[in-house]
Design a protein around this motif. Structure first.
Motif, PDB file in Angstrom:
ATOM      1  N   SER A 118     -13.655   2.105  -1.919  1.00 52.90           N
ATOM      2  CA  SER A 118     -13.267   3.245  -2.741  1.00 52.90           C
ATOM      3  C   SER A 118     -14.279   3.424  -3.856  1.00 52.90           C
ATOM      4  N   GLN A 163       0.815  -1.201   0.000  1.00 55.45           N
ATOM      5  CA  GLN A 163       0.000   0.000   0.000  1.00 55.45           C
ATOM      6  C   GLN A 163       0.856   1.261   0.000  1.00 55.45           C
ATOM      7  N   GLU A 203      -5.513  -1.235  -1.311  1.00 52.45           N
ATOM      8  CA  GLU A 203      -6.140  -0.414  -2.344  1.00 52.45           C
ATOM      9  C   GLU A 203      -6.855  -1.246  -3.400  1.00 52.45           C
ATOM     10  N   LYS A 250       0.128   7.605  -6.020  1.00 53.48           N
ATOM     11  CA  LYS A 250      -0.940   8.609  -5.961  1.00 53.48           C
ATOM     12  C   LYS A 250      -0.385  10.005  -5.688  1.00 53.48           C
ATOM     13  N   ASP A 257       0.422   4.376  -2.488  1.00 52.97           N
ATOM     14  CA  ASP A 257       0.298   5.743  -1.983  1.00 52.97           C
ATOM     15  C   ASP A 257       1.343   6.657  -2.630  1.00 52.97           C
TER      16      ASP A 257
END
Length: 261
Positions: free
Chosen positions: A224, A189, A215, A196, A193
């Motif tokens: 999400s 993750q 995710e 992103k 991140d």
């Protein structure tokens, strides 16, 4: 390092608008010669709006099936796309070609392909990208290296790698940044991140239904609402639907039966 010369895509502001339907090229129409600059402007604008045309007429792909084409259209239309599918359903095959499409219809553009292992990135996704690049019906331009890199210039390139350090996922900045994460169910993750934080124009995550958190899992389980999700089962593939091996290497009915035992 082999170099293949081709026509450089135009900048976004210089691309021609798509012409009327009666002037539109037909999908699968063979490009017999290197196009002129004006023809290239039209081709790029048309392929950007219609990725199906790119597969058929530029790459010469006549085996892409419905769910694979849905992947490409989703990347065209949505900022974040997550695709979960059974093994052997062609997720990486299409992800590699989405990379080629993205780089051809945007300029400047960067595509970053990430995965949990070097093998997954280089021997699977990039092998498919290199194969499609070399067999395209027209030169796609730039240098396609034996390593996971395709470069037109220092602002327009695609690169792939695996890393165990989230801080290696930084420094990629482009108004047209595409990040493809293969085997996303196995990617930490913290790495997602980090992706992103790059604020990519598009993210494409592909993987299997093995994760129970993170995710990729959340994209399919209500955690999400930011992803356009696509689910691919073995039953969606041509080999299963037609009951014979239509596409070599794709999952077969015998393999599905073996997995059930």
């Amino acid at each position: 390092m082999d170099q293949v010369q081709g026509v450089r895509p135009n900048s976004e502001g210089d691309r021609a608008e798509i012409q009327a339907e009666d002037a539109s090229p037909q999908r699968g129409e063979l490009l017999m010669t290197t196009p002129t600059l004006e023809e290239m402007r039209f081709l790029v604008a048309y392929a950007k709006a219609d990725p199906d045309y790119f597969w058929a007429s530029v790459l010469g792909c006549d085996t892409a099936y419905g769910k694979q084409l849905e992947m490409a259209r989703a990347v065209r239309d949505h900022k974040r796309v997550a695709v979960v599918g059974a093994n052997g359903t062609g997720k990486d095959w299409m992800a590699a070609r989405v990379m080629l499409w993205w780089q051809m219809v945007h300029h400047p553009a960067i595509t970053v392909v990430l995965g949990p292992t070097h093998r997954q990135v280089s021997d699977i996704v990039w092998k498919e990208a290199r194969s499609a690049y070399l067999s395209a019906r027209m030169p796609l331009g730039g240098r396609m290296y034996q390593t996971a890199r395709w470069e037109l210039d220092d602002r327009h390139y695609a690169v792939g790698f695996a890393t165990d350090d989230q801080y290696n996922i930084q420094g990629f900045h482009s108004p047209n940044l595409l990040v493809i994460i293969t085997e996303a169910h196995n990617v930490e993750q913290s790495h997602i991140d980090a992706v992103k934080r790059l604020n990519p124009a598009r993210m494409l995550l592909t993987g299997n239904a093995f994760a129970s958190s993170g995710e990729f899992y959340d994209a399919f389980h209500g955690g999400s609402d930011l992803y356009r999700t696509i689910e691919i089962s073995a039953a969606d593939t041509p080999n299963i639907q037609q009951g014979r091996e239509v596409i070599p290497g794709m999952v077969t009915a015998d393999q599905v039966e073996e997995r059930r035992r």
